[in-house]
Design a protein around this motif. Structure first.
Motif, short mmCIF file in Angstrom:
data_model
loop_
_atom_site.label_atom_id
_atom_site.label_comp_id
_atom_site.label_asym_id
_atom_site.label_seq_id
_atom_site.Cartn_x
_atom_site.Cartn_y
_atom_site.Cartn_z
N ASP A 41 6.53 -1.11 -0.29
CA ASP A 41 5.45 -0.20 -0.71
C ASP A 41 4.90 -0.52 -2.09
OD1 ASP A 41 5.70 1.22 1.68
OD2 ASP A 41 7.25 2.53 0.84
N GLU A 42 5.09 -1.73 -2.56
CA GLU A 42 4.53 -2.12 -3.85
C GLU A 42 3.19 -2.85 -3.64
OE1 GLU A 42 8.52 -2.64 -6.62
OE2 GLU A 42 7.38 -4.42 -5.98
N ASP A 45 1.45 4.13 -11.27
CA ASP A 45 1.20 5.33 -10.46
C ASP A 45 1.31 5.02 -8.97
OD1 ASP A 45 0.77 6.66 -12.80
OD2 ASP A 45 -1.43 6.61 -12.66
N TRP A 46 1.42 6.08 -8.18
CA TRP A 46 1.42 5.97 -6.72
C TRP A 46 0.04 6.35 -6.21
CZ3 TRP A 46 5.56 4.47 -3.56
CH2 TRP A 46 6.76 4.25 -4.23
N VAL A 47 -0.43 5.63 -5.19
CA VAL A 47 -1.77 5.83 -4.65
C VAL A 47 -1.65 6.18 -3.17
CG1 VAL A 47 -3.99 4.75 -4.16
CG2 VAL A 47 -2.83 4.26 -6.31
N ARG A 48 -2.35 7.21 -2.77
CA ARG A 48 -2.36 7.62 -1.37
C ARG A 48 -3.75 7.35 -0.79
NH1 ARG A 48 -3.66 11.71 2.12
NH2 ARG A 48 -2.10 12.26 3.72
N GLN A 105 -1.27 6.06 4.00
CA GLN A 105 -0.60 4.89 3.43
C GLN A 105 -0.41 5.17 1.94
OE1 GLN A 105 -0.14 1.52 5.16
NE2 GLN A 105 1.30 1.32 3.48
N ILE A 106 0.86 5.14 1.50
CA ILE A 106 1.19 5.42 0.11
C ILE A 106 1.78 4.16 -0.49
CG2 ILE A 106 2.50 6.87 -1.47
CD1 ILE A 106 2.53 9.04 0.63
N LEU A 107 1.19 3.71 -1.61
CA LEU A 107 1.63 2.47 -2.25
C LEU A 107 1.85 2.71 -3.74
CD1 LEU A 107 -0.83 -0.09 -0.59
CD2 LEU A 107 1.59 0.26 -0.04
N HIS A 108 2.78 1.95 -4.29
CA HIS A 108 3.12 2.02 -5.71
C HIS A 108 2.43 0.86 -6.43
CE1 HIS A 108 6.37 1.82 -9.06
NE2 HIS A 108 5.32 2.53 -9.44
N THR A 113 -1.27 -5.66 -1.11
CA THR A 113 0.16 -5.58 -0.90
C THR A 113 0.57 -6.73 0.01
OG1 THR A 113 1.97 -4.12 -0.20
CG2 THR A 113 -0.07 -4.03 1.08
#
Length: 784
Positions: free
Chosen positions: A543-544, A561-564, A572-575, A592
């Motif tokens: 998830d990076e 930050d985390w992005v949704r 989809q949630i990514l760091h 990603t």
């Protein structure tokens, strides 16, 4: 006032050489600035330039054939459209047909347009390579040739003389030879977007279209502001059921916009800085002339001239010189600029039709005159304060006393020219800083120009550092293409390929569903894609992701930050662990690994493969090798570069370097003449204590060289800092992201410093020789 004018006229007759130098210096600098402005307009407005040169149409109407239309209906439609109020000219009508072009394993949709043996006058394609459709024996264009729009030709890797295969609605292939490549002001070809454009003979169109023929007509308007109203009337004339598509000039300009996004602000700063440097150079020459006439000013004071009269006299006289020089430079460019050979003349020819021409033609001369007037006013005010008694000035020391370090250096048998030259170059802190700062300004602008040049150059020489690590993109058409594993095996075995990275792109909705971004999966955790990370680190874990500056600004997030986002209805949630240089999609891209995307969709397949080439590998040779290895089953495309339309920017930078070199030369001549005049009594003393003419000349040249060296060091340091800041600031505002600016190579900077020093030495040789051979006397002229 009459006495002031008579004295100004007499002074002009007595010092014609100095007046001529001031006028010519002003004219040359203004002419150079205007040429730089013309080249900037040529480079920064490529679409507008092409539109003006091609007499482009503001509106293109693409229509379907009318069922049961009688013969001559097309001519009747054209006559009706040309009769509309506000329509200045018509392009066409042209018969058109949709087709698919294929070359070297790459396919692209295009619209074929029937054309004659001569390109049309309105909406004329500008041939940049090859030629237009050749004429047959009967005078018309023969079958079997095509002229491709430039963006389409680049996507197909096609050049004049190559053969492309066209497939029409019936699926039958037709081999056509590429006769030429042309630029047009219509909407450009974009993969996955607008189709390309090709011009063929009527016979070729009939063979490819197989009866599926449409029509296109272009309208050039007298007033572009009436576009919407004219479109409504044109659609009414043709019939709404017949009009398939309407293409406006605003759409084409918007899609072609952004070509100058990297250098727009940099060139604007160039213009302001060069104008300021030019005004300082001209005012410096005027101030030096005022200091050289102190004896005349004292005489005027003695015969009754008031300080106000002296001030007005100098101000009126030198303002007249400035206005005359500016007028000569402006008139020379307006009348003779288009006759200069090469790209400069071409830029000057099309400049009057480009945006900003009138503002620059008025603003640059007026700004220069105002700046020169301000500086001249200060010099004239100082002239009004000159005392009428020469003895008062003779009693003042001309320079600071010899320092202990200087006396010790002479005692150690250091060459007198070096010691005395150092003392002459840096007499007092205030005067030294002023002289160095005035000469350092053009050198700082030269360094900024070289930073912009180096930034452009790295997009070709070091693309991996600006987010373009993959030179080629390969797609496998399904279901005819090979499987993913087989495609990777084929690509990895191609000579020149360093690594193969599977990738997939999809649109994603941002939080709140107010816009879309590009979600890209590229590479794997085991073999990550070499992204150009300038902040944070590369993505590698679950998830990076890394993101471009445009996406960070859009979402208001930072690295860490985390992005949704929402992809195909699924969250989809990514760091975000890093920021990359992202030249595509305005930087609104989050990248990603394919592994992270497959966690959401296990059945996800790559839609393309990115090829990173070995150092020195030619993309064209690798493309041909891929085409041979895959037997034409893979589609190969070259990665787009954001500086494709900025080649004319190199000419702008070169012209700016010429302008700044002229300004620097003017400053050096002013400094040398001022130094010689101000140190007349010192030179008399040097000759009296036994220095030879050669040593006196060496002292003057050394002073000029040391001043130029100090200015070069200070100017290049300031220019490097400002250049990097400006380029990165513009890149950040465009979404690409800060970090693309590159300093010139050390040998380049060393060459600039050496050129400044050698130029100063060459400019000082003649005045130094004349001064050393002159018989100095302790007269009134020398003491003043």
């Amino acid at each position: 006032m009459r006495a002031t004018l008579r004295w100004a006229h007499a002074d002009f007759r007595a010092h014609r050489g100095e007046a001529l130098f001031v006028v010519l210096a002003s004219a040359g600098i203004i002419a150079s600035l205007l040429l730089a402005g013309a080249l900037f307009g040529y480079a920064a407005n490529p679409w507008q330039r092409i539109f003006n040169q091609s007499q482009g149409a503001h509106v293109w109407l693409h229509t379907r054939p009318a069922a049961g239309a009688p013969a001559g209906a097309d001519a009747a439609d054209a006559e009706a459209l040309s009769g509309l109020d506000g329509v200045a000219a018509l392009s066409g009508p042209f018969r058109t047909a949709a087709a698919t072009a294929e070359s070297r394993g790459t396919r692209a949709p295009l619209t074929l347009r029937a054309a004659g043996a001569e390109p049309p006058h309105t909406g004329r394609p500008l041939v940049t390579a090859g030629g237009w459709l050749p004429a047959a024996e009967d005078g018309g264009p023969p079958a079997g040739a095509v002229v491709l729009e430039r963006a389409l030709a680049r996507a197909l890797w096609a050049e004049p003389g190559d053969t492309v295969r066209l497939t029409g609605a019936d699926g039958a292939p037709h081999a056509l030879r590429v006769a030429g490549i042309a630029e047009t002001a219509e909407t450009r070809y974009r993969p996955g977007g607008a189709p390309g454009l090709g011009w063929v003979s009527p016979a070729t169109l009939d063979a490819v279209a197989a009866g599926q023929v449409g029509q296109s007509v272009g309208l050039r308007l007298a007033d572009p502001a009436d576009t919407d109203f004219t479109v409504q009337r044109a659609v009414t004339v043709l019939g709404a059921d017949r009009v398939a598509q309407v293409a406006k000039w605003q759409q084409a300009r918007a899609e072609a916009g952004g070509d100058d996004r990297l250098l727009g602000q940099v060139f604007a700063v160039f213009g302001v800085g060069a104008l300021l440097a030019a005004a300082l150079a001209a005012s410096g020459a005027i101030a030096a002339r005022v200091r050289g006439q102190l004896r005349d000013i004292a005489v005027l004071k003695a015969v009754g001239f008031t300080p106000g009269q002296v001030t007005r006299g100098f101000l009126v006289q030198h303002l007249a010189f400035a206005v005359l020089g500016v007028a000569l430079g402006t008139a020379a460019i307006g009348l003779l600029g288009a006759r200069i050979p090469g790209r400069i003349g071409e830029a000057a020819q099309v400049w009057p039709d480009l945006p900003g021409h009138t503002a620059l033609m008025i603003g640059v001369p007026c700004g220069a005159v105002l700046l020169i007037a301000a500086a001249t006013g200060l010099s004239a005010w100082r002239a009004g304060r000159v005392p009428p008694v020469p003895v008062a000035r003779a009693a003042l020391p001309s320079a600071a006393p010899m320092t202990a370090l200087g006396r010790r250096a002479l005692g150690l048998r250091v060459p007198p020219a070096l010691v005395l030259g150092w003392r002459a170059a840096f007499p007092r802190r205030g005067r030294t800083l002023a002289a160095v700062a005035r000469l350092a300004l053009p050198l700082a602008l030269v360094t900024v120009a070289l930073v912009a040049w180096s930034t452009l150059d790295q997009f070709r020489s070091r693309p991996a550092q600006v987010g373009l690590a993959a030179a080629l993109t390969v797609r496998a058409p399904q279901p005819a293409g090979p499987s993913d594993a087989e495609a990777e095996r084929i690509l990895a075995a191609v000579p020149g390929v360093s690594s193969v990275h599977p990738g997939a792109e999809t649109a994603a909705l941002v939080p709140g569903q107010t816009g879309t971004i590009t979600l890209r999966g590229l590479g794997t955790a085991r073999e990550p894609y070499p992204s150009a990370v300038v902040e944070g680190r590369a993505a590698g874990g679950p998830d990076e992701a890394v993101a471009g500056q445009g996406l960070l600004d859009l979402l208001g997030v930072r690295v860490g930050d985390w992005v949704r986002m929402t992809v195909a209805g699924r969250p989809q949630i990514l760091h975000v662990v890093g920021r990359t240089i992202e030249p595509e999609s305005g930087g609104r891209v989050i990248t990603t690994t394919m592994d992270a995307l497959r966690e959401r969709d296990p059945h996800l397949r790559p839609d393309h493969h990115a090829l990173v080439l070995r150092d020195g590998a030619d993309p064209r040779e690798v493309r041909d090798a891929v085409d041979r290895a895959a037997a034409g089953t893979l589609e190969v495309r070259q990665a787009p570069s954001p500086v494709e339309g900025l080649e004319p920017a190199r000419a702008v930078i070169a012209a700016l370097l010429g302008v700044l070199a002229l300004i620097g030369l003017t400053e050096v001549l002013t400094l040398v003449s001022t130094g010689v005049r101000d140190r007349g009594r010192d030179l008399l003393a040097l000759k009296a204590i036994g220095l030879t003419p050669r040593q006196i000349s060496a002292t003057i040249v050394t002073a000029a060289v040391l001043t130029a060296l100090a200015a070069a060091l200070a100017g290049m340091a300031a220019g490097a800092l400002c250049g990097v800041l400006l380029v990165d600031l513009q890149a950040a505002s465009s979404g690409i992201g800060a970090g693309i600016a590159r300093l010139p190579q050390p040998p380049v900077l060393a060459a600039v410093a050496a050129a400044a020093v050698l130029g100063a030495a060459a400019a000082a040789v003649l005045p130094a020789t004349r001064t050393a051979r002159r018989r100095l006397a302790d007269s009134l002229s020398e003491t003043l």
